[in-house]
Design an enzyme around this catalytic site. Structure first.
Site, PDB file in Angstrom:
ATOM      1  N   ARG A 102       1.222  -1.188   0.041  1.00 52.64           N
ATOM      2  CA  ARG A 102      -0.025  -0.194  -0.114  1.00 52.64           C
ATOM      3  C   ARG A 102       0.944   1.747  -0.186  1.00 52.64           C
ATOM      4  O   ARG A 102       1.619   1.428   0.824  1.00 52.64           O
ATOM      5  CB  ARG A 102      -0.793  -0.053   1.126  1.00 52.64           C
ATOM      6  CG  ARG A 102      -1.803   1.369   1.122  1.00 52.64           C
ATOM      7  CD  ARG A 102      -2.854   1.053   2.412  1.00 52.64           C
ATOM      8  NE  ARG A 102      -3.601   0.710   1.686  1.00 52.64           N
ATOM      9  CZ  ARG A 102      -5.263   0.581   2.792  1.00 52.64           C
ATOM     10  NH1 ARG A 102      -5.195   1.346   3.922  1.00 52.64           N
ATOM     11  NH2 ARG A 102      -5.832   0.177   1.721  1.00 52.64           N
ATOM     12  N   ARG A 287     -13.291  -8.069   2.039  1.00 46.79           N
ATOM     13  CA  ARG A 287     -12.479  -8.063   1.814  1.00 46.79           C
ATOM     14  C   ARG A 287     -11.411 -10.001   2.157  1.00 46.79           C
ATOM     15  O   ARG A 287     -10.505  -9.593   0.503  1.00 46.79           O
ATOM     16  CB  ARG A 287     -11.422  -6.960   2.420  1.00 46.79           C
ATOM     17  CG  ARG A 287     -12.285  -5.753   2.453  1.00 46.79           C
ATOM     18  CD  ARG A 287     -11.462  -5.535   1.056  1.00 46.79           C
ATOM     19  NE  ARG A 287     -10.559  -4.779   0.385  1.00 46.79           N
ATOM     20  CZ  ARG A 287      -9.052  -4.061   1.523  1.00 46.79           C
ATOM     21  NH1 ARG A 287     -10.325  -3.216   1.502  1.00 46.79           N
ATOM     22  NH2 ARG A 287      -8.539  -4.305   1.318  1.00 46.79           N
TER      23      ARG A 287
HETATM   24  N1   CP Z   1     -10.983  -0.309   2.633  1.00 49.75           N
HETATM   25  C1   CP Z   1      -9.809  -0.134   3.157  1.00 49.75           C
HETATM   26  O1   CP Z   1      -9.031  -0.481   2.125  1.00 49.75           O
HETATM   27  O2   CP Z   1      -9.771   0.040   4.436  1.00 49.75           O
HETATM   28  P1   CP Z   1      -8.241   0.430   5.095  1.00 49.75           P
HETATM   29  O3   CP Z   1      -7.997   1.409   4.674  1.00 49.75           O
HETATM   30  O4   CP Z   1      -8.851   0.244   6.584  1.00 49.75           O
HETATM   31  O5   CP Z   1      -7.182  -0.745   5.051  1.00 49.75           O
HETATM   32  N1  NVA Z   2      -9.817   7.589  -1.438  1.00 53.14           N
HETATM   33  C1  NVA Z   2      -9.510   6.079  -0.226  1.00 53.14           C
HETATM   34  C2  NVA Z   2      -9.829   4.845   0.302  1.00 53.14           C
HETATM   35  C3  NVA Z   2      -9.630   4.286   1.478  1.00 53.14           C
HETATM   36  C4  NVA Z   2      -9.381   2.363   1.450  1.00 53.14           C
HETATM   37  C5  NVA Z   2      -8.100   6.544   0.036  1.00 53.14           C
HETATM   38  O1  NVA Z   2      -7.066   6.414  -1.002  1.00 53.14           O
HETATM   39  O2  NVA Z   2      -7.923   7.035   1.797  1.00 53.14           O
END
Ligand code: CP
Ligand code: NVA
Length: 300
Positions: A102, A287
């Site tokens: 991420r 998820r």
């Molecule tokens: N929706 C989602 O990706 O949640 P997190 O940011 O908590 O991982």
């Molecule tokens: N658009 C949001 C999604 C979080 C799951 C972000 O990138 O913070």
């Protein structure tokens, strides 16, 4: 399928293959049927942004598949001190069986795949969030029975969620409508691709987008990394809210989904959120199942 970098790389068959396996894994988990497909496998999870769902569902998912997951914060990795990503992945490829990352730039995820020798999974970038949309499609299919021909309406920022929902929705034959301010449109290459491969409407008119929708979907006005734009965005997005007024133009049995975390009173009212909480938290649960399916497909 060697990686999950973005949904655009997947065929419709790949997507259905993941959704079908996810349904099976969900059934097995519910019925306490062991499914140790990844015995002895190790997944590295690199995080440059916060996470609740992604982190916990990948970690629990690897555990349930018989493998293990290592949480690697970029604050602790040498990446945070400037070690190039292409060197990091050449090292990690020697220890691990896969990486979930991420981060901010999509290019970093693409580079991991280019320089590494193990499967790479995108756990959210500024550009897209493929794991989330696989869980979303799984949830929609659970509630509606099938996907093709449904109308999905996304309300809000043309961000990573909008981009992935457009690609995922079009690939499974949905009609997609995005209601966003003119200056916050989804990625233009994705819009062009979608408009030549299916039915995509982009408009700043929320009611036009939501008309007869089967699913209303929204996300925060300011994503991770955009904290400094929060005040400006609150002004621009003020009207972009899923509320009872908007629900009236959607189908009477329309679902409401949200990737979470949600800001009640901004992109969605507390009332609508709570009315659709079962759908939203099934979506969050999925998820786990959808990602376990991705892990089995890529790491087994
Ligand atoms: N929706 C989602 O990706 O949640 P997190 O940011 O908590 O991982
Ligand atoms: N658009 C949001 C999604 C979080 C799951 C972000 O990138 O913070």
């Amino acid at each position: 399928m060697k990686h999950l970098l973005k949904l655009a790389d997947l065929t419709t068959e790949d997507i259905y293959g993941i959704l079908n396996l996810a349904d099976q894994l969900k059934y097995e988990r519910k019925n306490h049927i062991p499914h140790p497909h990844l015995q002895g496998k190790k997944l590295g999870m690199i995080f440059s942004k916060s996470s609740t769902r992604t982190r916990v569902s990948f970690e629990v998912g690897m555990d349930e598949l018989g493998g293990r997951a290592l949480f690697l914060s970029d604050r602790d990795l040498q990446i945070g001190r400037g070690e190039p990503i292409k060197d990091t992945i050449r090292v990690l490829s020697r220890y691990l069986d896969g990486i979930m990352i991420r981060t901010f730039a999509q290019q970093d995820v693409e580079d991991l795949a280019k320089y590494g020798t193990i499967p790479i999974i995108n756990g959210l970038t500024d550009y897209c969030h493929p794991c989330q949309v696989l869980a979303d499609l799984m949830t929609i299919r659970e509630y509606k029975g099938s996907l093709k021909g449904l109308k999905l309406c996304f309300v809000g920022d043309g961000n990573n969620m909008a981009n992935s929902l457009i690609v995922g929705g079009i690939k499974v034959g949905m009609d997609v409508a995005v209601a966003c301010p003119d200056t916050y449109r989804p990625d233009e290459d994705i819009v062009r691709w979608a408009q030549s491969n299916g039915n995509l409407l982009i408009t700043s008119d929320m009611k036009a987008a939501a008309e007869n929708a089967d699913i209303l979907y929204t996300d925060v006005w300011a994503s991770m990394g955009q904290e400094s734009e929060k005040v400006e965005r609150e002004k621009v997005f003020r009207a972009f809210c899923v509320n009872s007024d908007l629900m009236r133009v959607a189908k009477p049995d329309a679902m409401v989904l949200h990737c979470l975390p949600a800001h009640r009173g901004e992109e969605i009212t507390d009332e609508i959120f709570e009315q659709h909480a079962d759908e939203i938290f099934d979506e969050a649960e999925n998820r786990l199942h959808a990602q376990k399916a991705v892990l089995v497909k890529l790491l087994k």
